[in-house]
Design a protein around this motif. Structure first.
Motif, short mmCIF file in Angstrom:
data_model
loop_
_atom_site.label_atom_id
_atom_site.label_comp_id
_atom_site.label_asym_id
_atom_site.label_seq_id
_atom_site.Cartn_x
_atom_site.Cartn_y
_atom_site.Cartn_z
N HIS A 1 33.64 31.99 29.80
CA HIS A 1 32.76 31.98 28.59
C HIS A 1 33.90 30.76 27.67
O HIS A 1 33.25 29.38 27.41
CB HIS A 1 32.64 32.96 27.37
N LEU B 1 26.41 35.79 28.75
CA LEU B 1 27.68 36.35 28.26
C LEU B 1 28.24 35.42 26.46
O LEU B 1 28.99 35.99 26.01
CB LEU B 1 28.52 34.56 29.05
N LEU C 1 32.23 42.84 28.45
CA LEU C 1 32.90 41.11 29.23
C LEU C 1 34.67 42.15 29.70
O LEU C 1 34.89 43.17 29.55
CB LEU C 1 33.12 39.72 28.52
N THR C 2 34.11 41.45 30.86
CA THR C 2 36.19 41.12 31.15
C THR C 2 36.59 40.14 31.21
O THR C 2 36.61 39.91 30.68
CB THR C 2 35.84 41.62 32.98
N TYR D 1 32.12 39.96 35.17
CA TYR D 1 31.99 39.09 34.18
C TYR D 1 31.94 40.05 33.55
O TYR D 1 32.06 40.16 32.29
CB TYR D 1 31.58 37.99 34.28
N LEU D 2 31.38 41.48 33.77
CA LEU D 2 31.02 42.30 33.10
C LEU D 2 31.18 43.88 33.28
O LEU D 2 31.19 43.67 34.80
CB LEU D 2 29.68 41.90 32.08
N GLY E 1 35.24 37.40 32.14
CA GLY E 1 34.24 37.13 32.11
C GLY E 1 34.38 36.10 30.99
O GLY E 1 33.94 35.43 30.58
N ARG E 2 35.63 37.43 29.65
CA ARG E 2 35.78 36.04 28.77
C ARG E 2 36.44 34.61 28.82
O ARG E 2 36.20 33.88 28.57
CB ARG E 2 36.19 36.55 27.86
#
Lengths: 174, 174
Positions: free
Chosen positions: A122, A60, A114-115, A97-98, A118-119
């Motif tokens: 992180h 990530l 990244l979706t 997440y991606l 996901g962002r």
DNA sequence: TTATAATGTTGGTAGTAACAATGAAATCGG
DNA sequence: CCGATTTCATTGTTACTACCAACATTATAA
């Protein structure tokens, strides 16, 4: 060269040039070893929070730092085998997440992006860590904080150079 | 920059009290993250030289630092499950780096003790690391070296306290 | 075009680590 | 003293990680 049961040799090696280096290096070594050890154990139980593993977390992070990457690029960045990287992506993709997107310029390759989730994950992890670090620094003087960051950054850079230069594939272990 | 676009609350939390803390913490966070990252990857391929894994190396180190230990003590020291620790010992015993001896005072327990080979291997690994750290410090001023060691030691202690206090069992991962 | 190389996926295998269950020894309460 | 409980270490099981090898697909070079 370095059978250290005795410390005479290391002294001989550098004593004339720099009398305090041995003692300083010893102190530094002990402090850094302990720090690394603590963070390493912490990694297992804390960095990888929320629902991802350490490796997944690094993936990530790489995608945030470097933007969308191909699988090969990601594997290189993470020092992983591409098959391992592919499976890391599997897990992260399963959790949304991606996403894998086929690269329009090279239809063999994929672009890993990244979706929003996901962002967001992180960002949450980073915020947690930052908060911890803030607490660690809170009672230090500002100029000391600066000095620490500079020195650690330098250590990281020098360590990185050194490690990338050597690269003997040790540790098959068992 | 980075992920922190989202959090205003951290700024609000401390901005008035300490205007540079946020920026300092950010710099520190980035430097330390990078250092940890490098050492973590290096661990996988380099610390564990000679023929032992990272965990095995930590076990050796604990036995040198603390002397003979029971399995439970070792497992605690390494933050491992007893069963995992037992298998770590299996591997190290197979390579003649340590021996299990029954504790005369509690015949359920074992005392784990290093063999001369184990002690020698540990000394060799330590010497290698010390040599590396010496090279890292070589071109720094002696007073800077001292400052680094002190600061890192302090970071380690504070981190250790913090992490041992929290202990939320995260990271079931997958 | 064919040969070669690169990209990513899958299968196989080994090692790591956790949880659960077990056997053995110590300790506690009556 | 004896049974119940606790503690210590080991083994069984399961899940995950990571490496290598083999593969299908696509790109590039000859």
């Amino acid at each position: 060269m370095k059978s250290v049961a005795t410390n005479n040799q290391t002294q001989l090696a550098t004593a004339s040039a720099d009398p305090t280096l041995d003692r300083d290096a010893m102190q530094f070594h002990e402090a850094l070893s302990e720090l690394i050890r603590i963070y390493q154990f912490r990694d297992r139980k804390r960095i990888c929070c929320h629902d991802i593993s350490v490796t997944q977390c690094y993936a990530l992070d790489a995608l945030v730092r470097r933007g969308a990457l191909t699988l090969n690029e990601l594997a290189t960045e993470l020092y992983l085998d591409k098959s391992t990287a592919s499976r890391v992506l599997d897990a992260l993709e399963r959790k949304d997440y991606l996403v894998r997107e086929t690269d329009p310029e090279d239809r063999r390759a994929i672009q890993v992006a990244l979706t929003p989730q996901g962002r967001e994950l992180h960002a949450r992890i980073e915020a947690d860590l930052l908060e911890e670090h803030k607490r660690l620094l809170a009672d230090l003087d500002p100029e000391v904080r600066q000095a620490i960051s500079n020195l650690i950054g330098r250590l990281a850079r020098e360590a990185s150079e050194r490690f990338s230069r050597v690269d003997g594939s040790c540790c098959k272990a068992q």
